[in-house]
Design a protein around this motif. Structure first.
Motif, PDB file in Angstrom:
ATOM      1  N   SER A  48       0.818  -1.215   0.000  1.00 29.90           N
ATOM      2  CA  SER A  48       0.000   0.000   0.000  1.00 29.90           C
ATOM      3  C   SER A  48       0.850   1.262   0.000  1.00 29.90           C
ATOM      4  CB  SER A  48      -0.923  -0.006   1.220  1.00 29.90           C
ATOM      5  OG  SER A  48      -0.156   0.048   2.402  1.00 29.90           O
ATOM      6  N   ARG A  49       2.127   1.152   0.263  1.00 28.47           N
ATOM      7  CA  ARG A  49       3.008   2.325   0.313  1.00 28.47           C
ATOM      8  C   ARG A  49       3.870   2.490  -0.936  1.00 28.47           C
ATOM      9  NH1 ARG A  49       5.274   0.963   6.216  1.00 28.47           N
ATOM     10  NH2 ARG A  49       3.314   1.200   7.339  1.00 28.47           N
ATOM     11  N   THR A  50       3.692   1.648  -1.904  1.00 26.39           N
ATOM     12  CA  THR A  50       4.548   1.665  -3.079  1.00 26.39           C
ATOM     13  C   THR A  50       3.984   2.560  -4.177  1.00 26.39           C
ATOM     14  OG1 THR A  50       3.440  -0.242  -4.028  1.00 26.39           O
ATOM     15  CG2 THR A  50       5.340  -0.690  -2.619  1.00 26.39           C
ATOM     16  N   SER A  51       4.798   2.764  -5.183  1.00 27.70           N
ATOM     17  CA  SER A  51       4.338   3.551  -6.331  1.00 27.70           C
ATOM     18  C   SER A  51       3.252   2.807  -7.104  1.00 27.70           C
ATOM     19  CB  SER A  51       5.506   3.872  -7.253  1.00 27.70           C
ATOM     20  OG  SER A  51       6.071   2.684  -7.764  1.00 27.70           O
ATOM     21  N   GLU A  52       3.256   1.492  -7.013  1.00 30.64           N
ATOM     22  CA  GLU A  52       2.222   0.696  -7.667  1.00 30.64           C
ATOM     23  C   GLU A  52       0.841   0.988  -7.062  1.00 30.64           C
ATOM     24  OE1 GLU A  52       1.366  -4.032  -8.217  1.00 30.64           O
ATOM     25  OE2 GLU A  52       3.432  -3.352  -8.098  1.00 30.64           O
ATOM     26  N   ALA A  53       0.799   1.153  -5.752  1.00 28.29           N
ATOM     27  CA  ALA A  53      -0.459   1.495  -5.087  1.00 28.29           C
ATOM     28  C   ALA A  53      -0.896   2.906  -5.465  1.00 28.29           C
ATOM     29  CB  ALA A  53      -0.304   1.370  -3.581  1.00 28.29           C
ATOM     30  N   MET A  54       0.057   3.813  -5.592  1.00 30.73           N
ATOM     31  CA  MET A  54      -0.273   5.185  -5.981  1.00 30.73           C
ATOM     32  C   MET A  54      -0.852   5.221  -7.397  1.00 30.73           C
ATOM     33  SD  MET A  54       2.144   8.500  -6.521  1.00 30.73           S
ATOM     34  CE  MET A  54       2.832   7.767  -7.987  1.00 30.73           C
ATOM     35  N   LEU A  55      -0.268   4.446  -8.307  1.00 35.81           N
ATOM     36  CA  LEU A  55      -0.783   4.386  -9.673  1.00 35.81           C
ATOM     37  C   LEU A  55      -2.177   3.778  -9.709  1.00 35.81           C
ATOM     38  CD1 LEU A  55       2.377   3.273 -11.676  1.00 35.81           C
ATOM     39  CD2 LEU A  55       1.240   5.482 -11.747  1.00 35.81           C
ATOM     40  N   SER A  56      -2.424   2.800  -8.862  1.00 33.61           N
ATOM     41  CA  SER A  56      -3.743   2.194  -8.801  1.00 33.61           C
ATOM     42  C   SER A  56      -4.787   3.199  -8.301  1.00 33.61           C
ATOM     43  CB  SER A  56      -3.699   0.976  -7.877  1.00 33.61           C
ATOM     44  OG  SER A  56      -4.962   0.421  -7.742  1.00 33.61           O
ATOM     45  N   LYS A  57      -4.444   3.964  -7.285  1.00 32.15           N
ATOM     46  CA  LYS A  57      -5.366   4.982  -6.774  1.00 32.15           C
ATOM     47  C   LYS A  57      -5.600   6.084  -7.799  1.00 32.15           C
ATOM     48  CE  LYS A  57      -4.114   4.192  -1.998  1.00 32.15           C
ATOM     49  NZ  LYS A  57      -3.385   4.698  -0.835  1.00 32.15           N
ATOM     50  N   LEU A  58      -4.552   6.491  -8.504  1.00 34.97           N
ATOM     51  CA  LEU A  58      -4.707   7.508  -9.543  1.00 34.97           C
ATOM     52  C   LEU A  58      -5.599   7.012 -10.679  1.00 34.97           C
ATOM     53  CD1 LEU A  58      -1.177   9.151  -9.880  1.00 34.97           C
ATOM     54  CD2 LEU A  58      -3.293  10.236  -9.147  1.00 34.97           C
TER      55      LEU A  58
END
Length: 77
Positions: A48-58
């Motif tokens: 949940s803290r990775t850039s992959e999670a950020m891309l998913s939220k975006l």
């Protein structure tokens, strides 16, 4: 107003396409099939803290904005 929403929708759609294309694949491929693929690691526990999670939220945020723009354009017509 309609032209502004149309331009905004084109920009959001291009950003949405770019974000989806930047995301890595979710499959482990053949190595995950052979070894089971469910190994616990530091990366999988802190996903949940990775850039992959950020891309998913975006992706979710831009998809919602895109849908709302579609609805707004249909209501304005």
């Amino acid at each position: 107003m309609h032209t502004f929403l149309l331009i905004l929708q084109v920009i959001i759609s291009i950003l949405l396409i770019a974000i989806v294309l930047v995301q890595p694949g979710k499959t482990n491929g053949l190595s995950g099939f052979i070894s089971g693929g469910s190994a616990e690691s530091f990366y999988s526990r802190n996903k949940s803290r990775t850039s992959e999670a950020m891309l998913s939220k975006l992706t979710i945020i831009f998809a919602i904005i895109f849908a709302l723009l579609c609805i707004a354009q249909n209501l304005i017509k």
